[in-house]
Design a protein around this motif. Structure first.
Motif, PDB file in Angstrom:
ATOM      1  N   LYS A  19      -7.904 -19.742  16.578  1.00  0.00           N
ATOM      2  CA  LYS A  19      -8.394 -18.459  17.049  1.00  0.00           C
ATOM      3  C   LYS A  19      -9.870 -18.296  16.714  1.00  0.00           C
ATOM      4  O   LYS A  19     -10.418 -19.008  15.878  1.00  0.00           O
ATOM      5  CB  LYS A  19      -7.599 -17.315  16.393  1.00  0.00           C
ATOM      6  N   ASP A  20     -10.515 -17.346  17.396  1.00  0.00           N
ATOM      7  CA  ASP A  20     -11.877 -16.967  17.024  1.00  0.00           C
ATOM      8  C   ASP A  20     -11.828 -16.149  15.746  1.00  0.00           C
ATOM      9  O   ASP A  20     -10.886 -15.372  15.528  1.00  0.00           O
ATOM     10  CB  ASP A  20     -12.530 -16.139  18.130  1.00  0.00           C
ATOM     11  N   TYR A  21     -12.833 -16.323  14.921  1.00  0.00           N
ATOM     12  CA  TYR A  21     -12.902 -15.556  13.676  1.00  0.00           C
ATOM     13  C   TYR A  21     -13.581 -14.220  13.918  1.00  0.00           C
ATOM     14  O   TYR A  21     -14.698 -14.162  14.417  1.00  0.00           O
ATOM     15  CB  TYR A  21     -13.654 -16.348  12.606  1.00  0.00           C
ATOM     16  N   GLU A  22     -12.896 -13.153  13.574  1.00  0.00           N
ATOM     17  CA  GLU A  22     -13.444 -11.806  13.690  1.00  0.00           C
ATOM     18  C   GLU A  22     -13.971 -11.369  12.329  1.00  0.00           C
ATOM     19  O   GLU A  22     -13.194 -11.189  11.382  1.00  0.00           O
ATOM     20  CB  GLU A  22     -12.358 -10.821  14.160  1.00  0.00           C
ATOM     21  N   GLU A  23     -15.272 -11.225  12.206  1.00  0.00           N
ATOM     22  CA  GLU A  23     -15.866 -10.820  10.938  1.00  0.00           C
ATOM     23  C   GLU A  23     -15.419  -9.412  10.557  1.00  0.00           C
ATOM     24  O   GLU A  23     -15.204  -8.559  11.411  1.00  0.00           O
ATOM     25  CB  GLU A  23     -17.391 -10.883  11.017  1.00  0.00           C
ATOM     26  N   ASP A  24     -15.264  -9.178   9.262  1.00  0.00           N
ATOM     27  CA  ASP A  24     -14.842  -7.874   8.763  1.00  0.00           C
ATOM     28  C   ASP A  24     -15.680  -7.542   7.536  1.00  0.00           C
ATOM     29  O   ASP A  24     -16.457  -8.363   7.046  1.00  0.00           O
ATOM     30  CB  ASP A  24     -13.349  -7.894   8.420  1.00  0.00           C
ATOM     31  N   THR A  25     -15.503  -6.335   7.036  1.00  0.00           N
ATOM     32  CA  THR A  25     -16.225  -5.882   5.858  1.00  0.00           C
ATOM     33  C   THR A  25     -15.318  -5.966   4.641  1.00  0.00           C
ATOM     34  O   THR A  25     -14.174  -5.495   4.679  1.00  0.00           O
ATOM     35  CB  THR A  25     -16.695  -4.425   6.033  1.00  0.00           C
ATOM     36  N   VAL A  26     -15.805  -6.568   3.571  1.00  0.00           N
ATOM     37  CA  VAL A  26     -15.038  -6.630   2.331  1.00  0.00           C
ATOM     38  C   VAL A  26     -15.174  -5.283   1.623  1.00  0.00           C
ATOM     39  O   VAL A  26     -16.295  -4.813   1.383  1.00  0.00           O
ATOM     40  CB  VAL A  26     -15.538  -7.762   1.424  1.00  0.00           C
ATOM     41  N   PRO A  27     -14.071  -4.629   1.285  1.00  0.00           N
ATOM     42  CA  PRO A  27     -14.151  -3.314   0.647  1.00  0.00           C
ATOM     43  C   PRO A  27     -14.832  -3.382  -0.725  1.00  0.00           C
ATOM     44  O   PRO A  27     -14.551  -4.285  -1.516  1.00  0.00           O
ATOM     45  CB  PRO A  27     -12.682  -2.901   0.489  1.00  0.00           C
ATOM     46  N   ASP A  28     -15.707  -2.444  -0.991  1.00  0.00           N
ATOM     47  CA  ASP A  28     -16.426  -2.395  -2.263  1.00  0.00           C
ATOM     48  C   ASP A  28     -15.678  -1.479  -3.215  1.00  0.00           C
ATOM     49  O   ASP A  28     -15.974  -0.294  -3.333  1.00  0.00           O
ATOM     50  CB  ASP A  28     -17.857  -1.902  -2.047  1.00  0.00           C
ATOM     51  N   GLY A  29     -14.689  -2.041  -3.902  1.00  0.00           N
ATOM     52  CA  GLY A  29     -13.944  -1.256  -4.871  1.00  0.00           C
ATOM     53  C   GLY A  29     -12.453  -1.550  -4.831  1.00  0.00           C
ATOM     54  O   GLY A  29     -11.979  -2.408  -4.081  1.00  0.00           O
ATOM     55  N   PHE A  30     -11.728  -0.822  -5.643  1.00  0.00           N
ATOM     56  CA  PHE A  30     -10.285  -1.001  -5.793  1.00  0.00           C
ATOM     57  C   PHE A  30      -9.542  -0.221  -4.710  1.00  0.00           C
ATOM     58  O   PHE A  30      -9.930   0.885  -4.346  1.00  0.00           O
ATOM     59  CB  PHE A  30      -9.856  -0.493  -7.177  1.00  0.00           C
ATOM     60  N   TYR A  31      -8.459  -0.808  -4.224  1.00  0.00           N
ATOM     61  CA  TYR A  31      -7.559  -0.070  -3.333  1.00  0.00           C
ATOM     62  C   TYR A  31      -6.139  -0.608  -3.506  1.00  0.00           C
ATOM     63  O   TYR A  31      -5.930  -1.636  -4.173  1.00  0.00           O
ATOM     64  CB  TYR A  31      -8.012  -0.146  -1.871  1.00  0.00           C
ATOM     65  N   THR A  32      -5.181   0.090  -2.943  1.00  0.00           N
ATOM     66  CA  THR A  32      -3.799  -0.374  -2.994  1.00  0.00           C
ATOM     67  C   THR A  32      -3.235  -0.469  -1.583  1.00  0.00           C
ATOM     68  O   THR A  32      -3.711   0.168  -0.645  1.00  0.00           O
ATOM     69  CB  THR A  32      -2.877   0.553  -3.812  1.00  0.00           C
ATOM     70  N   VAL A  33      -2.186  -1.291  -1.473  1.00  0.00           N
ATOM     71  CA  VAL A  33      -1.440  -1.421  -0.232  1.00  0.00           C
ATOM     72  C   VAL A  33      -0.016  -0.958  -0.500  1.00  0.00           C
ATOM     73  O   VAL A  33       0.704  -1.549  -1.311  1.00  0.00           O
ATOM     74  CB  VAL A  33      -1.432  -2.875   0.279  1.00  0.00           C
ATOM     75  N   GLY A  34       0.373   0.117   0.162  1.00  0.00           N
ATOM     76  CA  GLY A  34       1.733   0.612   0.068  1.00  0.00           C
ATOM     77  C   GLY A  34       2.585   0.085   1.211  1.00  0.00           C
ATOM     78  O   GLY A  34       2.127  -0.716   2.042  1.00  0.00           O
ATOM     79  N   ASP A  35       3.811   0.549   1.271  1.00  0.00           N
ATOM     80  CA  ASP A  35       4.769   0.118   2.282  1.00  0.00           C
ATOM     81  C   ASP A  35       4.838   1.166   3.389  1.00  0.00           C
ATOM     82  O   ASP A  35       5.162   2.329   3.135  1.00  0.00           O
ATOM     83  CB  ASP A  35       6.141  -0.069   1.627  1.00  0.00           C
ATOM     84  N   THR A  36       4.545   0.775   4.598  1.00  0.00           N
ATOM     85  CA  THR A  36       4.602   1.700   5.731  1.00  0.00           C
ATOM     86  C   THR A  36       5.952   2.416   5.811  1.00  0.00           C
ATOM     87  O   THR A  36       6.021   3.606   6.140  1.00  0.00           O
ATOM     88  CB  THR A  36       4.350   0.937   7.043  1.00  0.00           C
ATOM     89  N   ASP A  37       7.035   1.694   5.516  1.00  0.00           N
ATOM     90  CA  ASP A  37       8.371   2.260   5.638  1.00  0.00           C
ATOM     91  C   ASP A  37       8.792   3.081   4.425  1.00  0.00           C
ATOM     92  O   ASP A  37       9.805   3.784   4.477  1.00  0.00           O
ATOM     93  CB  ASP A  37       9.393   1.135   5.862  1.00  0.00           C
ATOM     94  N   ASN A  38       8.036   2.982   3.344  1.00  0.00           N
ATOM     95  CA  ASN A  38       8.361   3.732   2.124  1.00  0.00           C
ATOM     96  C   ASN A  38       7.063   3.949   1.350  1.00  0.00           C
ATOM     97  O   ASN A  38       6.837   3.353   0.299  1.00  0.00           O
ATOM     98  CB  ASN A  38       9.372   2.952   1.277  1.00  0.00           C
ATOM     99  N   PRO A  39       6.178   4.827   1.847  1.00  0.00           N
ATOM    100  CA  PRO A  39       4.809   4.889   1.314  1.00  0.00           C
ATOM    101  C   PRO A  39       4.672   5.471  -0.082  1.00  0.00           C
ATOM    102  O   PRO A  39       3.712   5.156  -0.780  1.00  0.00           O
ATOM    103  CB  PRO A  39       4.078   5.755   2.343  1.00  0.00           C
ATOM    104  N   ASN A  40       5.599   6.317  -0.522  1.00  0.00           N
ATOM    105  CA  ASN A  40       5.506   6.887  -1.878  1.00  0.00           C
ATOM    106  C   ASN A  40       4.088   7.356  -2.191  1.00  0.00           C
ATOM    107  O   ASN A  40       3.411   6.842  -3.086  1.00  0.00           O
ATOM    108  CB  ASN A  40       5.961   5.856  -2.919  1.00  0.00           C
TER     109      ASN A  40
END
Length: 306
Positions: free
Chosen positions: A193-214
């Motif tokens: 595939k072609d590479y799509e450039e993105d921005t690296v987040p500057d700082g801490f974050y979390t990934v929750g569960d779409t089906d159980n976001p809490n």
């Protein structure tokens, strides 16, 4: 933005075959010691916790044993917390944050919780500082039935074999600058595939569960971590790594559908932490401290909610 610079392995537009995967493997080399950095710290915990080898990577079984750690006096009447680190071996604070939590804070919580900890699921990735395993498989898309990743399959078999219901799962990760300069371009090339450039987040974050976001659970993690390091802002489109921000520093993924580590148990609460180690604002120790803070924030929330 799509980059036009071809990846040095493979033919643009064509997925890799075995030849290209083998060529990629030749570009890897050992950069640090799993034995010296990780196993030595695991051994130092044996006077306080139960330590067991639950697997080994067939790529080099002697060099890459996998270890699990459990709190002593395990009581199935208590809620059980699963903590995982090093699913992506190159994400250093995930490994050392898990070990630091065990060394400094876990015993204070064992009155209320059991702990199951796999601090370095991908030891080859740790030594070579890689996201993939030696076969260009991403362990954190492989927590599925008939997993293509030994790293994922072995830890799932161990945890499921304990016969304990997991109440909460905290999976410790990092997002690094090399995600954008090395690993995402390699992924695009591997898949043709072609590479799509993105921005690296500057700082801490979390990934929750779409089906159980809490939502409140995620907030508690963020609020505890902000005492240690800065929280990643959304980009100009209101997203982090291409995903809409649900609240400050929180995005959600369908973790089971994607084969992510936090999706392999039917836990009531889960979060994936993402520390940003390349910031000029943090040290390596502060990254480890942020992982410990994330676990602490999660546990204090669960105690208050009981």
């Amino acid at each position: 933005m799509t980059t036009s610079t071809p990846f040095p392995i493979g033919t643009p537009g064509q997925p890799w075959g075995e030849e290209e995967k083998a060529q990629w493997l030749t570009t890897t080399n050992l950069k640090r010691s799993y034995n010296d950095d990780v196993i030595s710290k695991i051994n130092a915990l044996k006077d306080r916790f139960d330590v067991a080898q639950y697997g080994a990577l067939s790529f080099d079984e002697a060099r890459y044993p996998q270890f699990g750690i459990r709190s002593r006096d395990f009581d199935k009447n208590k809620p059980t917390i699963l903590i995982t680190g090093g699913v992506h071996g190159y994400e250093t604070s995930g490994v050392h944050g898990a070990l630091q939590f065990l060394d400094t804070e876990a015993l204070a919580f064992t009155e209320h919780f059991n702990f199951i900890v796999a601090p370095c699921i991908s030891p080859w990735g740790y030594e070579t500082i890689n996201r993939w395993n030696p076969y260009t498989v991403d362990p954190n898309r492989s927590f599925v039935e008939n997993s293509p990743s030994q790293e994922a399959a072995n830890v799932m078999a161990w945890v499921n074999g304990l016969g304990v219901k997991i109440f909460a799962h905290i999976d410790l990760h990092e997002t690094t600058d090399t995600d954008d300069t090395e690993f995402r371009p390699a992924l695009a090339a591997r898949d043709g595939k072609d590479y799509e450039e993105d921005t690296v987040p500057d700082g801490f974050y979390t990934v929750g569960d779409t089906d159980n976001p809490n939502v409140d659970f995620q907030t508690a993690v963020i609020d505890e971590v902000r005492k240690v390091t800065h929280i990643a802002p959304a980009d100009a489109t209101g997203k982090i790594i291409g995903t809409p921000v649900e609240q400050e520093g929180v995005i959600n993924y369908p973790v089971k559908a994607l084969g992510l580590c936090t999706g392999f148990t039917d836990c009531e609460y889960c979060t994936t932490t993402e520390v940003y180690p390349d910031s000029e604002k943090v040290t390596d120790q502060e990254c480890n401290d942020a992982q410990v803070a994330a676990v602490r924030g999660a546990l204090n929330y669960l105690l208050a909610a009981r």
